[in-house]
Motif scaffolding. Structure first.
Motif, short mmCIF file in Angstrom:
data_model
loop_
_atom_site.label_atom_id
_atom_site.label_comp_id
_atom_site.label_asym_id
_atom_site.label_seq_id
_atom_site.Cartn_x
_atom_site.Cartn_y
_atom_site.Cartn_z
N HIS A 73 -91.24 44.97 -8.86
CA HIS A 73 -90.25 46.05 -8.86
C HIS A 73 -88.83 45.47 -8.86
N HIS A 77 -85.53 44.86 -11.86
CA HIS A 77 -84.08 45.08 -11.78
C HIS A 77 -83.33 43.91 -12.41
N HIS A 92 -82.43 52.68 -11.58
CA HIS A 92 -83.83 52.94 -11.92
C HIS A 92 -83.92 53.73 -13.22
N ALA A 110 -89.27 54.64 -8.04
CA ALA A 110 -88.05 54.03 -7.52
C ALA A 110 -88.14 53.77 -6.02
N ARG A 169 -75.92 52.57 -5.67
CA ARG A 169 -77.28 52.10 -5.93
C ARG A 169 -78.21 52.62 -4.89
N CYS A 172 -83.26 51.18 -3.10
CA CYS A 172 -84.58 50.95 -3.63
C CYS A 172 -85.57 51.74 -2.82
ZN LIG Z 1 -85.52 49.49 -7.17
#
Ligand SMILES: [Zn+2]
Ligand SMILES: [Zn+2]
Length: 179
Positions: A73, A77, A92, A110, A169, A172
């Motif tokens: 994951h 990015h 994402h 995400a 952002r 995550c």
């Molecule tokens: Zn992420």
């Protein structure tokens, strides 16, 4: 950026091999995977400017598959950023999803669903420079556009420059546990 945490040679090699397979040689050689004990509810973090992936040591409680998935994951990015170059991309967004598919985790979400403890700190909003990847965290959402200090200083004579405007952002994973 100071990299905190214990380096993971084996997973660094694995991530590098994946980057290499996708033809991203410079990313492959920059990559570093570390275990950062300061992460709490966040499963992992990626720092595109530095090629660093941080993993939460608590992930070990959930087994190798979860570690691997989080690693991929986060690697997605870095792959998305490496491919995009200076183009700004959503954390994402399609570029990331495409990278996930290339890394064998098509349809990755995400946010994780792991029962990691919620953050004790209240720093909830994370912003990142789209160019160098420098990140800052804030308790409250920024009210005005802010730009990366380092990049503005280096490329815009110290003045605010939209190219380096910090983008919000997702943590995550961190927000996945919010009610
Ligand atoms: Zn992420
Ligand atoms: Zn910057």
């Amino acid at each position: 950026m100071e990299v905190r945490g214990l380096p993971d040679e084996e997973r660094t090699r694995l991530a590098s091999a994946e980057a290499h397979r996708l033809g991203l040689r410079s990313l492959a050689s920059d990559l570093r995977v570390v275990w950062n004990p300061r992460l709490r509810s966040t499963a992992g973090r990626a720092w595109p400017g530095q090629g660093v992936i941080e993993l939460n040591p608590r992930l070990r409680e959930f087994g190798d598959d979860e570690i691997r998935r989080t690693l991929l994951h986060e690697l997605a990015h870095l792959v998305a950023h490496a491919r995009a170059g200076r183009k700004r991309i959503a954390p994402h967004g399609p570029e990331w999803r495409f990278a996930c598919a290339d890394l064998g985790i098509a349809g990755e979400s995400a946010r994780h669903r792991l029962p990691l403890p919620r953050s004790r700190q209240k720093r909830r909003f994370r912003y990142e420079c789209p160019v160098c990847g420098t990140g800052i965290e804030r308790v409250r959402r920024l009210r005005r556009a802010a730009a990366c200090f380092t990049c503005c200083k280096a490329h815009a004579g110290g003045r605010f420059d939209k190219r380096f405007q910090l983008v919000e952002r997702d943590h995550c994973a961190a927000t996945g546990l919010d009610p």
